[in-house]
Motif scaffolding. Sequence first.
Motif, PDB file in Angstrom:
ATOM      1  N   SER A  50       0.849  -1.189   0.000  1.00  0.00           N
ATOM      2  CA  SER A  50       0.000   0.000   0.000  1.00  0.00           C
ATOM      3  C   SER A  50       0.881   1.235   0.000  1.00  0.00           C
ATOM      4  O   SER A  50       1.842   1.310   0.768  1.00  0.00           O
ATOM      5  CB  SER A  50      -0.896   0.025   1.238  1.00  0.00           C
ATOM      6  OG  SER A  50      -1.500   1.317   1.391  1.00  0.00           O
ATOM      7  N   CYS A  72       0.336   3.857   1.360  1.00  0.00           N
ATOM      8  CA  CYS A  72       0.231   4.506   2.666  1.00  0.00           C
ATOM      9  C   CYS A  72       1.254   3.966   3.659  1.00  0.00           C
ATOM     10  O   CYS A  72       1.454   4.560   4.722  1.00  0.00           O
ATOM     11  CB  CYS A  72      -1.171   4.302   3.246  1.00  0.00           C
ATOM     12  SG  CYS A  72      -2.501   4.979   2.231  1.00  0.00           S
ATOM     13  N   TRP A 131      -7.100  11.308   4.518  1.00  0.00           N
ATOM     14  CA  TRP A 131      -6.333  11.757   3.362  1.00  0.00           C
ATOM     15  C   TRP A 131      -6.009  10.597   2.425  1.00  0.00           C
ATOM     16  O   TRP A 131      -5.645   9.509   2.861  1.00  0.00           O
ATOM     17  CB  TRP A 131      -5.038  12.411   3.855  1.00  0.00           C
ATOM     18  CG  TRP A 131      -4.043  12.728   2.791  1.00  0.00           C
ATOM     19  CD1 TRP A 131      -4.167  13.615   1.780  1.00  0.00           C
ATOM     20  CD2 TRP A 131      -2.736  12.162   2.643  1.00  0.00           C
ATOM     21  NE1 TRP A 131      -3.036  13.649   1.011  1.00  0.00           N
ATOM     22  CE2 TRP A 131      -2.132  12.763   1.518  1.00  0.00           C
ATOM     23  CE3 TRP A 131      -2.012  11.208   3.352  1.00  0.00           C
ATOM     24  CZ2 TRP A 131      -0.854  12.436   1.090  1.00  0.00           C
ATOM     25  CZ3 TRP A 131      -0.738  10.878   2.927  1.00  0.00           C
ATOM     26  CH2 TRP A 131      -0.171  11.496   1.803  1.00  0.00           C
ATOM     27  N   ASN A 132      -6.146  10.831   1.140  1.00  0.00           N
ATOM     28  CA  ASN A 132      -5.760   9.865   0.121  1.00  0.00           C
ATOM     29  C   ASN A 132      -4.242   9.910  -0.012  1.00  0.00           C
ATOM     30  O   ASN A 132      -3.686  10.872  -0.541  1.00  0.00           O
ATOM     31  CB  ASN A 132      -6.425  10.210  -1.210  1.00  0.00           C
ATOM     32  CG  ASN A 132      -6.031   9.260  -2.322  1.00  0.00           C
ATOM     33  OD1 ASN A 132      -5.189   8.380  -2.141  1.00  0.00           O
ATOM     34  ND2 ASN A 132      -6.640   9.434  -3.478  1.00  0.00           N
ATOM     35  N   CYS A 133      -3.555   8.885   0.467  1.00  0.00           N
ATOM     36  CA  CYS A 133      -2.101   8.921   0.555  1.00  0.00           C
ATOM     37  C   CYS A 133      -1.410   8.866  -0.798  1.00  0.00           C
ATOM     38  O   CYS A 133      -0.179   8.955  -0.875  1.00  0.00           O
ATOM     39  CB  CYS A 133      -1.586   7.801   1.447  1.00  0.00           C
ATOM     40  SG  CYS A 133      -2.035   6.153   0.864  1.00  0.00           S
ATOM     41  N   THR A 134      -2.171   8.731  -1.886  1.00  0.00           N
ATOM     42  CA  THR A 134      -1.558   8.796  -3.213  1.00  0.00           C
ATOM     43  C   THR A 134      -1.582  10.210  -3.773  1.00  0.00           C
ATOM     44  O   THR A 134      -1.068  10.454  -4.861  1.00  0.00           O
ATOM     45  CB  THR A 134      -2.284   7.863  -4.197  1.00  0.00           C
ATOM     46  OG1 THR A 134      -3.638   8.307  -4.352  1.00  0.00           O
ATOM     47  CG2 THR A 134      -2.283   6.428  -3.674  1.00  0.00           C
ATOM     48  N   SER A 135      -2.182  11.151  -3.041  1.00  0.00           N
ATOM     49  CA  SER A 135      -2.286  12.520  -3.535  1.00  0.00           C
ATOM     50  C   SER A 135      -1.298  13.422  -2.806  1.00  0.00           C
ATOM     51  O   SER A 135      -0.716  13.053  -1.784  1.00  0.00           O
ATOM     52  CB  SER A 135      -3.710  13.048  -3.358  1.00  0.00           C
ATOM     53  OG  SER A 135      -4.042  13.144  -1.978  1.00  0.00           O
TER      54      SER A 135
END
Length: 690
Positions: free
Chosen positions: A339, A341, A371-375
């Motif tokens: 992941s 994250c 929070w979207n950890c890919t952003s």
Amino acid sequence: MATATLTAAALVLSTLVAPSAAQAAEAIYDPIPEQPIQSRLGLVLEEFAAFPRSFPTPAPTDGRLMRHARINALIELPDGSGRMAVPDLNGNLYLVKDGEEHVYLDVAATFAPQFFSGRGLGQGFGYVSFHPEFAKNGLFYTVHTELASTTGKVPDLVAQPGTTYHGIVTEWRATNPAADTFEGARREVIRIGFAGQTHGIQQIDFNPTAKRNDRDYGLLYLAVGDGGIGVRNDDAQDMTMPHGKFLRIDPLGRNAANGKYGVPRSNPFHGDEGTLGEIYAIGMRDPHRFSWDAGANNRMFLGHIGEHAIEAIYEVRAGDNFGWSVREGAFVFDVTAASPCDRILPLPADDAQYGYTYPVAAYDHDPPPGWNCTSDVGRAVAGGFVYRGKNVPALKGKYVFGDLVDGRVFYTEVNQMRRGKDLAPLHQLKLVDGATGNWIRIQDLSGPGSQGDPNRADLRFATDASGELYLFSKANGKIWKVTGTKEFAGEKTGTNRVGNTTGAANWAPITPSKWQFSGNQVILAEAGVARPGPRRPFEYAVLTAGPTFGAVQIDAKVRLDTPVEVTNRDVIIVFGWKSDTEYYYAHLSTDNMIYPHNGIYKVNNADRERIDHQWNGWRGAPPAITDAEWHQVRVKHLPATGEIAVYLDGAKDPLLTAVDKTFDSGRVGFGSFDNIGRVKDVKVVGTRIS
């Protein structure tokens, strides 16, 4: 050179071994839980210069490039003229004298049509640096980018596979160094190929602390990023490549492979087989800004922009390895995590064998819940300078830097920035508009007239030859000079005093039966109960002794009577009280289930509103009171300016600050929501309101 050779060997080993050594570790989601300390100091900013609107080439689709002017640095020419140079990523090199700007050189036009600034936050004309003997030899150096498909030239050194952009360092020789516009010759010094559109050659600079006979004198440092693709490769650890490295070259030498510059023999890896002799330090993702301290040891500091979580300040020395992309700050960066994250892990027990250098100061991205950890969370460090000027003595010996996205300004004490030790504490500086005297955010200065997102500060820092400090922003193309400091809530509140306040006759509780008055203590003996109307503290008592105060300072000792394991533990100090639905209060303790429960609140005939500067929508100041001990509390309220400051246990810097002018006077009090506690030694001093 034995040490450098050993370091190079360790680099190869670390690349192979370090990631797998930590695979079993638990991911860390709040790697640096310590929040910056709110400094009582504010920097007074006065406008120094403004620049005209400029446009990227070609027109961008990324809104972050749509700025008023993409000014990227401020450098005083080393010729005693007082002129300052400002590169605009969109192409112009400006000179500024006495706040007036004019174009000295159009870099974009010189290299058209290959010049490219329309994609990538650092693409275009990025930086300029003047040779220390510019006044005599007229030499200065620029870095700009070109689209590889349009240039037809081959990069020097090893390029990244799939190269799409070139970063080019050019030497310019001015025929007349004192002229206001450039005339002269130019030549290419070095060309580096990047496969990504970000993290190119971020800064080029000479060491301004080096003297004529020093071995560092006249050597040019290049901060070369990983091309924006280091998260997917080990280029920053590859000793045959320039990417993710500090390079140090002699622009007047000719012993490099391309014959256009020199490779200093004093470089740490000079002569090592299979290693670029140009390398000074390695293991960087985005080495954005670096500077030297003009103090006793001339230390070099780097502001390094992180990938997932860590914004870091490093002290840079020859041969250092900062660990990217197997380290981010002082943590393992796991590129193999299932992941995205879960990329930040603790260091392995055997970490010392890898020889990495870790930050001397840092903060994390502190994302909001969910929070979207890919952003992109919107954090990126803007490296700064150790203040050695004379006009702002309160900053002496402080390394001042900030976050280029959200515009916060920080400092650390340079004597606390020590390699191999705990991170130096961060202090967040407040800002003052020198024209109005108002307390502001940088967005209040950079937002008006900005193009694109006015909340994105695009903040940078600079100093002049005297060591004085400047802040500037791409958002509206303005530069501000730091002309002094102001202490938040530093004004006196008045001379009218009220003491010996703990008798029952001096207080008006909401529910008298819940209160006890014993000796020098005022005790809320029963928890409050929610009342009709706007949400506000359930139970409090107002001090009726003495006059109504305007400006006021409240000193008291407060205590909670419930154990730390109990949630909803709270205690408040009321001030500016006019009625049961019109007042301020400072919440000083914590609900153990809600981290940002502390704060300064306003009740104005509506549900309570949080107004403290520490609140960002999801996180605020650390809890003030987390035990059942007595704590000294001070609250200051200056209605004329709206300044509110809350201090704990004798600290010089406030725990909480706010600016609000709703209530210009009122009474003070003590209470809670649904908890019990007590207050003693209550003293009030301020300006009497008849």
